[in-house]
Design a protein around this motif. Structure first.
Motif, mmCIF file in Angstrom:
data_model
loop_
_atom_site.group_PDB
_atom_site.id
_atom_site.type_symbol
_atom_site.label_atom_id
_atom_site.label_comp_id
_atom_site.label_asym_id
_atom_site.label_seq_id
_atom_site.Cartn_x
_atom_site.Cartn_y
_atom_site.Cartn_z
ATOM 1 N N ALA A 28 0.542 -1.008 -0.296
ATOM 2 C CA ALA A 28 -0.285 0.091 -0.218
ATOM 3 C C ALA A 28 0.587 1.090 0.088
ATOM 4 C CB ALA A 28 -1.089 -0.280 1.526
ATOM 5 N N TYR B 66 2.040 3.386 -3.350
ATOM 6 C CA TYR B 66 0.272 4.791 -3.525
ATOM 7 C C TYR B 66 1.372 5.811 -3.491
ATOM 8 C CZ TYR B 66 -1.933 0.524 -6.020
ATOM 9 O OH TYR B 66 -2.428 -0.647 -7.032
ATOM 10 N N PHE B 67 1.476 6.232 -2.855
ATOM 11 C CA PHE B 67 1.878 6.768 -1.921
ATOM 12 C C PHE B 67 2.689 8.447 -2.451
ATOM 13 C CE2 PHE B 67 -0.753 4.593 0.937
ATOM 14 C CZ PHE B 67 -1.972 5.722 0.951
ATOM 15 N N MET C 50 -4.864 6.928 -7.822
ATOM 16 C CA MET C 50 -5.229 6.932 -5.831
ATOM 17 C C MET C 50 -6.443 6.207 -4.747
ATOM 18 S SD MET C 50 -4.237 11.216 -5.815
ATOM 19 C CE MET C 50 -4.665 11.657 -4.342
ATOM 20 N N LEU D 28 -5.496 3.900 -1.798
ATOM 21 C CA LEU D 28 -6.120 3.828 -0.945
ATOM 22 C C LEU D 28 -7.453 3.165 -0.465
ATOM 23 C CD1 LEU D 28 -7.436 8.172 -0.983
ATOM 24 C CD2 LEU D 28 -6.081 6.904 0.617
ATOM 25 N N ALA E 197 -5.308 0.561 0.792
ATOM 26 C CA ALA E 197 -4.676 1.053 2.545
ATOM 27 C C ALA E 197 -5.659 0.339 4.038
ATOM 28 C CB ALA E 197 -3.958 2.367 2.059
ATOM 29 N N THR E 198 -6.647 1.268 3.595
ATOM 30 C CA THR E 198 -8.059 1.359 4.397
ATOM 31 C C THR E 198 -9.029 0.590 3.840
ATOM 32 O OG1 THR E 198 -9.811 2.855 2.338
ATOM 33 C CG2 THR E 198 -7.899 4.035 3.891
ATOM 34 N N ILE F 227 -14.464 5.869 1.881
ATOM 35 C CA ILE F 227 -12.694 6.579 1.938
ATOM 36 C C ILE F 227 -11.644 6.556 0.603
ATOM 37 C CG2 ILE F 227 -10.658 7.354 2.935
ATOM 38 C CD1 ILE F 227 -11.403 5.285 5.335
ATOM 39 N N PRO F 228 -11.855 6.644 -0.221
ATOM 40 C CA PRO F 228 -10.881 6.740 -2.078
ATOM 41 C C PRO F 228 -12.398 7.514 -2.553
ATOM 42 C CG PRO F 228 -11.290 4.537 -2.027
ATOM 43 C CD PRO F 228 -11.340 4.926 -0.101
ATOM 44 N N VAL G 59 -12.320 11.332 -1.011
ATOM 45 C CA VAL G 59 -10.621 12.013 -0.878
ATOM 46 C C VAL G 59 -10.280 11.951 -2.322
ATOM 47 C CG1 VAL G 59 -8.747 11.441 -0.617
ATOM 48 C CG2 VAL G 59 -10.372 10.984 1.419
ATOM 49 N N THR G 60 -10.622 10.531 -3.332
ATOM 50 C CA THR G 60 -9.861 11.175 -4.476
ATOM 51 C C THR G 60 -10.787 11.984 -5.255
ATOM 52 O OG1 THR G 60 -11.202 9.125 -5.218
ATOM 53 C CG2 THR G 60 -9.563 9.376 -4.987
#
Length: 299
Positions: A13, A16-17, A158, A162, A165-166, A171-172, A175-176
């Protein structure tokens, strides 16, 4: 499966950041450095110096180049494939890309014609064959690359990162969509219309996020975004937008945020979602948009 499919490839994960963080830093620097600067006047200065077409190239080519960065990072650093970044299907569905592209292109042309005939005094004829032809080919290459970069970064790289990760989809999704809207905050349209125009940018991000998660891939979003920017740039320009081009028409009306925000976000985008849902038989909306990223069997 668009996010879930990545679990069997054991992608980390954290990988990806770096790209979103670096791009966010670039956007922050761009926004901070443009504070107090009349971006509209700055673009006019560039046009006086370089001409309309070369100003267009100067503004769009960095984002077009970043598409290659995302794809190469995905392929060689993450050891991933373009297919996995694009879709959960066995191969990229070009028919979906083309359907979305031509559907939105047709709607854009139709609404432009309606606006032109309803208020012809708001437009002037801007067509110049000698200038339009080179612009057409420049736009045909650069704009799909620019829009594909934004899709592959936000709703590909992204969103998938995300999600892994989550272990969530909401959430993704949120957020995106928000970050996609914020990316446009330094555009001259924001200076002209005010922060209310961010409703359109974030609303577009939400629309494209829904399309990507419901359709389990980027194809429809890629087609829509390319049509939105390409056909719009070829048809109409104005003196206060980010794209000031050798288009067919020039909008000389006084800009107003009301109808330009309400109609697309609250009327047209829901209609497009209805068309896509019917054509591609979308179902299970709650789970696809707000459910958990479930572990794959035998992962």
């Amino acid at each position: 499966m668009y996010i879930e499919q990545l679990q069997k490839y054991k992608l980390q994960a954290w990988t990806y950041f770096p790209l979103p963080i670096l791009f966010g830093i670039l956007m922050f620097i761009n926004y901070w450095s443009s504070r107090g600067i009349d971006t509209d006047a700055m673009i006019k200065d560039y046009i006086n110096l370089l001409g309309v077409n070369m100003t267009f190239v100067a503004l769009v080519s960095p984002l077009a180049f970043l598409l290659l960065v995302v794809l190469l990072y995905n392929r060689y650093f993450q050891n991933n494939s373009i297919r996995l970044l694009t879709t959960s299907r066995a191969k990229i569905d070009w028919n979906r890309i083309l359907f979305s592209f031509f559907l939105w292109s047709g709607i854009t042309v139709l609404t432009t014609l309606i606006s032109y005939y309803a208020a012809p005094h708001d437009f002037v004829w801007n067509f110049n064959l000698e200038k339009f032809v080179p612009f057409f080919f420049l736009a045909l290459v650069l704009i799909p690359m620019q829009t594909s970069f934004e899709e592959y970064l936000f709703r590909g790289h992204m969103l998938q990162g995300l999600g892994l990760a989550t272990k969530t989809k909401w959430i993704p999704f949120l957020v995106t969509s928000f970050l996609f809207g914020i990316m446009h905050i330094a555009n001259p349209e924001v200076d002209k219309l005010g922060l209310v125009v961010m409703i359109y940018y974030i609303g577009t991000g939400l629309f494209l996020g829904i399309v990507t998660l419901m359709d389990e891939g980027l194809e429809l979003a890629l087609g829509f975004h390319a049509a939105n920017n390409l056909v719009g740039a070829l048809l109409v320009t104005s003196d206060w937008t980010a794209f000031q081009t050798n288009s067919i028409l020039k909008d000389v009306s006084e800009p107003a945020a009301g109808v330009q925000i309400i109609v697309p976000v609250f009327i047209v985008f829901p209609l497009l979602l209805f068309i896509f849902a019917k054509k591609y038989k979308w179902n299970n909306w709650k789970d696809k948009l707000f459910g958990a990223v479930k572990p794959l069997e035998n992962n």
